[in-house]
Design a protein around this motif. Structure first.
Motif, PDB file in Angstrom:
ATOM      1  N   HIS A 199       5.964  19.602 -12.569  1.00 33.96           N
ATOM      2  CA  HIS A 199       7.252  19.493 -13.270  1.00 33.96           C
ATOM      3  C   HIS A 199       7.046  19.189 -14.747  1.00 33.96           C
ATOM      4  CE1 HIS A 199       9.540  19.472  -9.464  1.00 33.96           C
ATOM      5  NE2 HIS A 199       8.513  18.797  -8.997  1.00 33.96           N
ATOM      6  N   ARG A 200       6.063  19.816 -15.348  1.00 35.54           N
ATOM      7  CA  ARG A 200       5.781  19.528 -16.755  1.00 35.54           C
ATOM      8  C   ARG A 200       6.918  19.935 -17.690  1.00 35.54           C
ATOM      9  NH1 ARG A 200      -0.274  21.086 -18.350  1.00 35.54           N
ATOM     10  NH2 ARG A 200       0.406  19.911 -20.174  1.00 35.54           N
TER      11      ARG A 200
ATOM     12  N   LEU B 230       3.834  10.448  -6.580  1.00 36.86           N
ATOM     13  CA  LEU B 230       4.933  10.883  -7.438  1.00 36.86           C
ATOM     14  C   LEU B 230       4.425  11.229  -8.838  1.00 36.86           C
ATOM     15  CD1 LEU B 230       7.985  11.268  -7.884  1.00 36.86           C
ATOM     16  CD2 LEU B 230       8.110   8.838  -8.492  1.00 36.86           C
ATOM     17  N   SER B 231       3.530  10.400  -9.365  1.00 36.95           N
ATOM     18  CA  SER B 231       2.968  10.666 -10.693  1.00 36.95           C
ATOM     19  C   SER B 231       2.202  11.973 -10.719  1.00 36.95           C
ATOM     20  CB  SER B 231       2.056   9.513 -11.114  1.00 36.95           C
ATOM     21  OG  SER B 231       2.776   8.299 -11.182  1.00 36.95           O
ATOM     22  N   ALA B 232       1.392  12.205  -9.668  1.00 33.75           N
ATOM     23  CA  ALA B 232       0.618  13.437  -9.602  1.00 33.75           C
ATOM     24  C   ALA B 232       1.525  14.655  -9.481  1.00 33.75           C
ATOM     25  CB  ALA B 232      -0.352  13.375  -8.428  1.00 33.75           C
TER      26      ALA B 232
ATOM     27  N   PHE C 122       0.831  -1.211   0.000  1.00 36.27           N
ATOM     28  CA  PHE C 122       0.000   0.000   0.000  1.00 36.27           C
ATOM     29  C   PHE C 122       0.864   1.259   0.000  1.00 36.27           C
ATOM     30  CE2 PHE C 122      -2.368   3.350   2.220  1.00 36.27           C
ATOM     31  CZ  PHE C 122      -3.480   3.430   1.397  1.00 36.27           C
ATOM     32  N   ALA C 123       1.973   1.219   0.765  1.00 36.95           N
ATOM     33  CA  ALA C 123       2.872   2.378   0.819  1.00 36.95           C
ATOM     34  C   ALA C 123       3.526   2.631  -0.538  1.00 36.95           C
ATOM     35  CB  ALA C 123       3.933   2.152   1.889  1.00 36.95           C
ATOM     36  N   VAL C 124       3.979   1.563  -1.204  1.00 38.97           N
ATOM     37  CA  VAL C 124       4.602   1.715  -2.523  1.00 38.97           C
ATOM     38  C   VAL C 124       3.580   2.253  -3.522  1.00 38.97           C
ATOM     39  CG1 VAL C 124       5.640   0.481  -4.457  1.00 38.97           C
ATOM     40  CG2 VAL C 124       6.335  -0.057  -2.119  1.00 38.97           C
ATOM     41  N   TYR C 125       2.369   1.699  -3.470  1.00 38.23           N
ATOM     42  CA  TYR C 125       1.308   2.142  -4.373  1.00 38.23           C
ATOM     43  C   TYR C 125       0.998   3.627  -4.172  1.00 38.23           C
ATOM     44  CZ  TYR C 125      -3.385   2.513  -6.413  1.00 38.23           C
ATOM     45  OH  TYR C 125      -4.470   2.898  -7.141  1.00 38.23           O
TER      46      TYR C 125
END
Length: 480
Positions: free
Chosen positions: A57-58, A49-51, A40-43
């Protein structure tokens, strides 16, 4: 099966599906708390990170999108994520599956879990495949040449008020030897405003001065070619350099043509050439088809084919790749200078219709077509800034065109000082005030007294300007 067994089976399938959406759910339910908490923590970390990257950081992501090394890492990472995600789903099922199921029910449940694993991994596999194709196209199309200057990543246009890109259309084909650059246009872009001037040279320009070096020493009076196969026109300079490596010593095959043609055009126009883009006109139709065609208004019928066997009637059309190629290439009942005007209108239409919502769904087809059709020395690191500049050109800038064709010039005996002066005025904007018709006629008469009289083109692809040396706005001359 009893009702209790059905309930246990449905509950196990529900937990497995939940684990496909949020890692660790089945592990926590089955008592594997440490493993479940870790998953769950990795997910959660991956989601955050993706968000964060997509929202904050586009610019950095855009730069990485044009880095072949980073793209290779991305392909590997995406495939690894797909495998891990499918593994989490499969392991979740094995942890919570009910015991004692009959073989048919067990096989059916396993098939459902396998389909679920496929569903969660398929988008990542497709994304990795698309990235792989995109990376291949990037490596095939974009190559950094020796002349490419170092770019300032934060502001590549700093100290560069204009960007000049040489646009070349080659006519290589199965029944032709080599490449003749029948379309030669320098696009000069104001990096602050997006205003763009298209300076077009005719393919049949004669005795073009070559840049200092072996080529100029071999042709001291301008390029005259050698024999019937090379009568000495501008469109033959590219292939001549490819066939005669001594003209550009030390340059490998495939890069000799641009290495000689680029400074040649710069000398003719008196404008620096920063980069070049070469489009194979035969493959050009594949690009148009890959983007879904192009909408264009034809002010008059276009006849094409050696015997006039094809016709595009006047009016609004959605052109296929083959039709767009004929529109830009046909000289039936017209000439080189007429089709030069049509090519500018076609370029304008493509630029305006290359919207993201049209390009992205056809990305793979476009990447494959571009890989076989386009070559350029623009460095990939410059592409993010170039995309922003292209958006400024499309949304804010005015596109004007100046064609060096008769009666403005005599292609057989060109006045290159006159061409350079008019190109400089067009780029600097000093020639945008419309000259009076009387003054234009006086200037034209003065020029014609120094060279043979040139008959105007039999039909006009663009409405005439009061001053033939004044850039013409494509927005006002190309039918919408």
């Amino acid at each position: 099966m009893t009702r209790r067994q059905w309930g246990r089976l449905l509950g196990a399938l529900a937990l497995t599906t939940a684990s496909a959406l949020v890692w660790g759910v089945a592990h926590l339910q089955s008592g594997r708390r440490l493993t479940g908490a870790a998953l769950f923590a990795v997910y959660t970390a991956l989601a955050c990170l993706s968000a964060a990257l997509s929202l904050g950081h586009r610019p950095e992501l855009l730069r990485l999108a044009f880095s072949p090394g980073w793209l290779a890492f991305t392909v590997a990472g995406v495939l690894l994520l797909a495998a891990v995600w499918a593994g989490v789903v499969a392991r979740s099922w094995f942890l919570v599956r009910p015991r004692g199921l009959r073989a048919p029910v067990r096989i059916a449940a396993f098939t459902l879990v396998l389909l679920l694993c496929t569903a969660v991994s398929a988008p990542f596999v497709l994304a990795a495949h698309a990235t792989f194709l995109y990376r291949g196209a990037l490596l095939s199309i974009f190559t950094t040449s020796d002349h490419a200057r170092a770019e300032n990543r934060d502001d590549p246009w700093k100290g560069r008020p204009r960007l000049n890109i040489l646009l070349l259309g080659g006519d290589a084909g199965r029944n032709r030897y080599g490449v003749r650059t029948d379309s030669i246009t320098l696009a000069s872009v104001d990096t602050r405003t997006g205003d763009t001037v298209l300076l077009s040279l005719p393919r049949n320009l004669e005795r073009v001065p070559l840049p200092p070096g072996p080529a100029a020493r071999h042709f001291p009076d301008g390029f005259t070619g050698e024999g019937e196969m090379t009568p000495g026109l501008l469109n033959e300079v590219y292939q001549y350099a490819e066939d005669h490596p001594q003209m550009v010593p030390g340059v490998p095959r495939g890069a000799r043509g641009p290495a000689l043609l680029r400074p040649t055009v710069a000398g003719i126009l008196g404008q620096p050439v920063d980069y070049h883009v070469l489009v194979d006109m035969r493959g050009f139709s594949r690009l148009i088809d890959a983007m879904g065609g192009v909408d264009l208004t034809l002010p008059e019928d276009i006849t094409y084919g050696k015997s006039g066997e094809g016709r595009l009637p006047a009016g609004r059309h959605h052109l296929t790749g083959a039709q767009a190629l004929w529109y830009g290439r046909s000289r039936t009942d017209s000439d080189d200078y007429v089709r030069m005007g049509r090519q500018k209108c076609l370029m304008r239409a493509i630029a305006r219709q290359a919207e993201p919502h049209r390009i992205l769904p056809r990305f793979q087809s476009l990447a494959k077509a571009a890989r076989r059709t386009v070559a350029t020395d623009i460095p990939p690191s410059l592409l993010p800034a170039l995309l922003e500049l292209a958006k400024k050109v499309r949304d804010q800038g005015e596109i004007t065109s100046l064609q060096f064709v008769p009666p403005l010039i005599d292609t057989a005996e060109p006045d290159y000082a006159f061409i350079r002066a008019r190109a400089d005025r067009a780029v600097a904007g000093r020639g945008r005030k419309t000259a009076s018709p009387a003054a234009a006629r006086t200037a034209a008469a003065a020029r014609s007294s120094k060279r043979p009289v040139i008959r105007p083109a039999p039909q006009a692809s663009l409405p005439p300007s009061p001053d033939p040396a004044k850039p013409v706005s494509l927005d006002s001359t190309c039918p919408s």
